[in-house]
Design a protein around this motif. Structure first.
Motif, PDB file in Angstrom:
ATOM      1  N   MET A  70      53.950  66.825  -8.358  1.00  0.00           N
ATOM      2  CA  MET A  70      54.069  65.827  -7.225  1.00  0.00           C
ATOM      3  C   MET A  70      55.076  66.129  -6.245  1.00  0.00           C
ATOM      4  O   MET A  70      56.063  65.491  -6.358  1.00  0.00           O
ATOM      5  CB  MET A  70      54.270  64.314  -7.798  1.00  0.00           C
ATOM      6  N   VAL A 128      56.651  69.059  -2.875  1.00  0.00           N
ATOM      7  CA  VAL A 128      56.330  70.044  -1.987  1.00  0.00           C
ATOM      8  C   VAL A 128      56.952  71.315  -2.384  1.00  0.00           C
ATOM      9  O   VAL A 128      58.257  71.401  -2.441  1.00  0.00           O
ATOM     10  CB  VAL A 128      56.687  69.588  -0.466  1.00  0.00           C
ATOM     11  N   TYR A 129      56.224  72.172  -2.975  1.00  0.00           N
ATOM     12  CA  TYR A 129      56.996  73.209  -3.694  1.00  0.00           C
ATOM     13  C   TYR A 129      57.243  74.391  -2.386  1.00  0.00           C
ATOM     14  O   TYR A 129      58.061  75.368  -2.495  1.00  0.00           O
ATOM     15  CB  TYR A 129      55.992  74.096  -4.557  1.00  0.00           C
ATOM     16  N   GLU A 152      58.082  74.877   1.640  1.00  0.00           N
ATOM     17  CA  GLU A 152      58.035  74.144   2.807  1.00  0.00           C
ATOM     18  C   GLU A 152      57.540  74.914   4.039  1.00  0.00           C
ATOM     19  O   GLU A 152      57.952  76.117   4.062  1.00  0.00           O
ATOM     20  CB  GLU A 152      59.558  74.007   2.952  1.00  0.00           C
ATOM     21  N   PHE A 169      52.867  65.826  10.847  1.00  0.00           N
ATOM     22  CA  PHE A 169      52.804  66.839   9.727  1.00  0.00           C
ATOM     23  C   PHE A 169      53.990  66.217   8.623  1.00  0.00           C
ATOM     24  O   PHE A 169      54.969  66.202   8.731  1.00  0.00           O
ATOM     25  CB  PHE A 169      53.260  68.151  10.299  1.00  0.00           C
ATOM     26  N   LYS A 170      53.368  66.051   7.455  1.00  0.00           N
ATOM     27  CA  LYS A 170      54.086  65.580   6.209  1.00  0.00           C
ATOM     28  C   LYS A 170      53.714  65.914   5.226  1.00  0.00           C
ATOM     29  O   LYS A 170      52.421  66.295   4.726  1.00  0.00           O
ATOM     30  CB  LYS A 170      54.105  63.961   6.443  1.00  0.00           C
ATOM     31  N   GLY A 171      54.661  66.502   4.402  1.00  0.00           N
ATOM     32  CA  GLY A 171      54.486  67.016   2.982  1.00  0.00           C
ATOM     33  C   GLY A 171      54.211  65.607   2.155  1.00  0.00           C
ATOM     34  O   GLY A 171      54.847  64.831   2.243  1.00  0.00           O
ATOM     35  N   ILE A 172      53.099  65.598   1.224  1.00  0.00           N
ATOM     36  CA  ILE A 172      52.649  64.502   0.433  1.00  0.00           C
ATOM     37  C   ILE A 172      52.775  64.818  -0.924  1.00  0.00           C
ATOM     38  O   ILE A 172      52.580  66.173  -1.376  1.00  0.00           O
ATOM     39  CB  ILE A 172      51.468  64.005   0.934  1.00  0.00           C
ATOM     40  N   ALA A 173      53.206  63.938  -1.765  1.00  0.00           N
ATOM     41  CA  ALA A 173      53.348  63.812  -3.154  1.00  0.00           C
ATOM     42  C   ALA A 173      51.800  63.780  -3.893  1.00  0.00           C
ATOM     43  O   ALA A 173      51.927  62.760  -4.269  1.00  0.00           O
ATOM     44  CB  ALA A 173      54.425  63.095  -3.759  1.00  0.00           C
ATOM     45  N   GLU A 174      50.948  64.802  -3.779  1.00  0.00           N
ATOM     46  CA  GLU A 174      49.673  64.688  -4.377  1.00  0.00           C
ATOM     47  C   GLU A 174      49.262  65.925  -5.139  1.00  0.00           C
ATOM     48  O   GLU A 174      49.279  66.858  -4.189  1.00  0.00           O
ATOM     49  CB  GLU A 174      48.623  64.213  -3.363  1.00  0.00           C
ATOM     50  N   LEU A 228      49.989  66.261   4.853  1.00  0.00           N
ATOM     51  CA  LEU A 228      48.813  65.499   5.734  1.00  0.00           C
ATOM     52  C   LEU A 228      49.287  66.200   7.140  1.00  0.00           C
ATOM     53  O   LEU A 228      50.200  66.234   7.676  1.00  0.00           O
ATOM     54  CB  LEU A 228      49.490  63.836   5.597  1.00  0.00           C
ATOM     55  N   PHE A 263      40.419  64.667   5.538  1.00  0.00           N
ATOM     56  CA  PHE A 263      41.312  63.762   4.756  1.00  0.00           C
ATOM     57  C   PHE A 263      40.361  62.439   4.225  1.00  0.00           C
ATOM     58  O   PHE A 263      39.457  61.952   4.826  1.00  0.00           O
ATOM     59  CB  PHE A 263      42.381  63.145   5.613  1.00  0.00           C
ATOM     60  N   VAL A 295      42.831  54.469  -1.795  1.00  0.00           N
ATOM     61  CA  VAL A 295      44.123  54.228  -2.859  1.00  0.00           C
ATOM     62  C   VAL A 295      43.528  54.345  -4.312  1.00  0.00           C
ATOM     63  O   VAL A 295      42.486  53.811  -4.710  1.00  0.00           O
ATOM     64  CB  VAL A 295      44.438  52.879  -2.622  1.00  0.00           C
ATOM     65  N   SER A 296      44.223  55.221  -5.024  1.00  0.00           N
ATOM     66  CA  SER A 296      43.877  55.132  -6.304  1.00  0.00           C
ATOM     67  C   SER A 296      44.538  53.927  -7.177  1.00  0.00           C
ATOM     68  O   SER A 296      45.588  53.363  -6.946  1.00  0.00           O
ATOM     69  CB  SER A 296      44.283  56.559  -7.070  1.00  0.00           C
ATOM     70  N   LEU A 305      63.148  66.368 -10.971  1.00  0.00           N
ATOM     71  CA  LEU A 305      62.783  65.107 -10.333  1.00  0.00           C
ATOM     72  C   LEU A 305      61.350  64.548 -11.257  1.00  0.00           C
ATOM     73  O   LEU A 305      61.200  63.358 -11.058  1.00  0.00           O
ATOM     74  CB  LEU A 305      62.447  65.283  -9.068  1.00  0.00           C
ATOM     75  N   VAL A 343      59.250  62.032  -4.481  1.00  0.00           N
ATOM     76  CA  VAL A 343      58.919  60.465  -4.785  1.00  0.00           C
ATOM     77  C   VAL A 343      59.616  60.143  -5.865  1.00  0.00           C
ATOM     78  O   VAL A 343      59.202  60.834  -7.125  1.00  0.00           O
ATOM     79  CB  VAL A 343      57.238  60.413  -4.956  1.00  0.00           C
ATOM     80  N   PHE A 366      47.647  55.354   0.999  1.00  0.00           N
ATOM     81  CA  PHE A 366      48.700  54.989   0.499  1.00  0.00           C
ATOM     82  C   PHE A 366      49.096  56.468  -0.209  1.00  0.00           C
ATOM     83  O   PHE A 366      48.532  56.788  -1.095  1.00  0.00           O
ATOM     84  CB  PHE A 366      48.792  54.155  -0.695  1.00  0.00           C
ATOM     85  N   GLY A 393      52.645  59.064  -1.176  1.00  0.00           N
ATOM     86  CA  GLY A 393      53.888  59.505  -1.098  1.00  0.00           C
ATOM     87  C   GLY A 393      54.163  60.428  -0.520  1.00  0.00           C
ATOM     88  O   GLY A 393      53.444  61.512  -0.465  1.00  0.00           O
ATOM     89  N   ILE A 394      55.200  60.451   0.442  1.00  0.00           N
ATOM     90  CA  ILE A 394      55.498  61.751   1.252  1.00  0.00           C
ATOM     91  C   ILE A 394      57.084  62.336   1.092  1.00  0.00           C
ATOM     92  O   ILE A 394      57.742  61.583   0.652  1.00  0.00           O
ATOM     93  CB  ILE A 394      55.427  61.285   2.683  1.00  0.00           C
ATOM     94  N   ALA A 395      57.099  63.695   1.342  1.00  0.00           N
ATOM     95  CA  ALA A 395      58.331  64.187   0.843  1.00  0.00           C
ATOM     96  C   ALA A 395      59.331  64.212   2.064  1.00  0.00           C
ATOM     97  O   ALA A 395      59.170  65.141   2.798  1.00  0.00           O
ATOM     98  CB  ALA A 395      57.857  65.651   0.535  1.00  0.00           C
ATOM     99  N   VAL A 415      56.204  66.176  15.286  1.00  0.00           N
ATOM    100  CA  VAL A 415      56.647  67.039  14.217  1.00  0.00           C
ATOM    101  C   VAL A 415      58.009  67.677  14.515  1.00  0.00           C
ATOM    102  O   VAL A 415      58.597  67.751  15.613  1.00  0.00           O
ATOM    103  CB  VAL A 415      55.838  68.048  14.511  1.00  0.00           C
ATOM    104  N   ARG A 425      61.607  73.562  13.169  1.00  0.00           N
ATOM    105  CA  ARG A 425      62.681  74.527  12.399  1.00  0.00           C
ATOM    106  C   ARG A 425      63.552  75.446  13.053  1.00  0.00           C
ATOM    107  O   ARG A 425      64.707  75.280  12.722  1.00  0.00           O
ATOM    108  CB  ARG A 425      61.557  75.458  11.539  1.00  0.00           C
TER     109      ARG A 425
END
Lengths: 331, 331
Positions: free
Chosen positions: A1, A3-4, A6, A27-32, A40, A104, A108-109, A296, B3, B27, B29-31, B108, B111
């Protein structure tokens, strides 16, 4: 969960230039997803998930997974749909990782699904099995019964650090699997990880299934057994996980509305459920014993699956799962 | 970038019931943000970020941060806008954490910003300073010069594990700050962390600023000095960070298009930039020395700030930052 990998804006723009998806707006890293890095990506033309495949997913399996998603989506399963680049390829490379863009899914889970949601999950699982019937590719189940003895060997005597007596329980279960595992059951594409985290609901209806990275060819009823473990236990007041026959009956009935189990599958279900509990117990125990201190991401507690396994050992017939108390074996 | 607090669907629904934002559609979680847990929430009525404040943010500071965002947004700064619940409150509680819902910003982060993007960042910083002029609340800079000696003491002799000679460099810089830190400069609201990660661009224009959780009352020119460090160094072929006067000139010129620096601020800029480099060097060295082995989130390399600090020690006048090579001091 987490972002490994970047991904910078320039890397992203270079990757997306191969697609006809328009300019990036978000553009966003998501914990999924435990195994991969997911972002996303919102562009002018829609919303996508960009997945970078990390080392726990074998690169040779990626064409299987992506072809499966395309196949299932074309047959009406609401799952992420791989987006082809301008050359028609579903798989690219980004920041040294194999990577894919998929559509996408809203929804919601659920953390604590109710019986009617278990029924919806069962039905969706059967629809997935039906949609997978004519899928041409095969992938052996890398976490099937043949994998369990080596997993157990990796845990070894440290099992008793997870819970006293666990080493003996695992040994006994491996013996039971070695002698009593059912063969000859109907096979096909299975999801193999249909937990509530991987199922979205929207406006009270099941809206999508995600995370197909354990999908493989195996006994269809084994997939139902995985879901029985994943959907039909509640946390009791003492913190133990207790089977809820109302949910179990709903899950099985939902499944059978689309694909009735045959007699051999019904007979095998208690054994399959024991095996499924053992499979998650083994992998969770390994993650539990090997996760770095202070990390974490705290692994799932493997003891939840000791509760499940202990319950399944008392079940003799499928009627117990369906709430027929008279069918329960000796505890 | 993870998260830290997992929020279930029922907890979320209970929290959002206090708001007039409609039913949830997505919904995730985002990093984003090193300090807090953030979720993307899409409802029938819009897109939001739900932030749960973790232990590194002092609860007593939250009203300041949320009032500041509301204040800046009302004056045209494109930043997350806190959404009030039906009772008018900007701050609630979720899963044992203080929590707030803010609007979502498209864009966005970059970098490797180009000079024209550095100019846009400088201009946005000055607009932020101008918009903050009539903000009524105060918050001392918890990571200002008075905080640096205790931060250095937490590192102690282990500084040389980060880089040989670092303990001596830190000691020398603390001495320089103690004797030469400028006073009497124009004060106001500063962002204090305006790194490229915290600035979004869209369609070639700066579209928003996020992450105000270091904002405080301090010298405005110190904020520009932080941004000089954050935006105007490139990674050279040997991996060292090298000042780019074209970017520095663009950043300062962008800032001065809105708010010209006064002579005392121009004179102070090299000292402020040294101090800003020391501040990030100290906190990064602490994170570097204390992060758990095997943790998913690898801290920023503090040595990047040794390069910056070493450069600033050679700068005597602001003309050097603006690219006048004849003004450079002896290296």
């Amino acid at each position: 969960m987490a972002v490994y990998t970047e991904v910078g804006d320039e890397d992203l723009a270079g990757f997306l230039a191969r697609y006809a998806c328009g300019a990036v707006r978000t553009f966003k890293g998501i914990a999924e997803g435990v195994e991969n890095t997911n972002y996303l990506v919102v562009t002018e033309r829609g919303r996508f998930i960009l997945t970078l495949y990390e080392k726990r997913v074998a690169e040779a399996d990626l064409p299987y997974f992506l072809a499966l998603l395309s196949h299932l989506a074309a047959r009406g399963v609401s799952c992420p749909v791989p987006v082809a680049d301008r050359s028609g390829a579903l798989l690219g490379t980004l920041c040294g990782r194999r990577a894919a863009l998929v559509t996408f899914l809203d929804g919601v889970s659920l953390r604590r699904p109710r019986p009617e949601q278990c029924a919806a999950a069962g039905e969706a699982l059967a629809l997935l099995h039906r949609a997978g019937r004519d899928f041409a590719l095969d992938r052996p189940n890398a976490l099937g019964p043949a994998a369990w003895p080596p997993l157990a060997a990796r845990i070894g005597p440290r099992a008793d650090e997870v819970a006293p007596g666990l080493a003996a329980l695992i040994a006994a279960e491996l013996d039971a699997v070695a002698t009593g595992w059912p063969t000859g059951l109907p096979q096909g594409v299975i999801h193999a990880d249909l937990f509530p985290d991987n199922v979205f609901f929207l406006d009270g209806r099941l809206s999508g299934i995600i995370d197909f990275y354990f999908a493989c060819t195996d006994a269809l009823a084994y997939d139902l057994a995985v879901s029985l473990n994943a959907w039909c236990f509640d946390v009791g007041p003492d913190g133990c996980h207790v089977y809820d026959p109302v949910k179990g009956r709903a899950l099985v009935a939902g499944y059978e509305r689309v694909r009735p189990l045959d007699p051999a599958e019904r007979t095998a279900l208690p054994t399959l459920a024991r095996g499924a509990a053992l499979r998650f117990l083994l992998t969770r125990a390994i993650d539990w014993l090997h996760h770095p201190a202070g990390a974490l991401v705290v692994p799932h507690d493997p003891r939840d699956y000791i509760d499940r396994l202990t319950f399944h050992r008392t079940v003799e017939t499928v009627a117990t799962y369906e709430g027929d108390a008279t069918a329960r074996g000796v505890a």
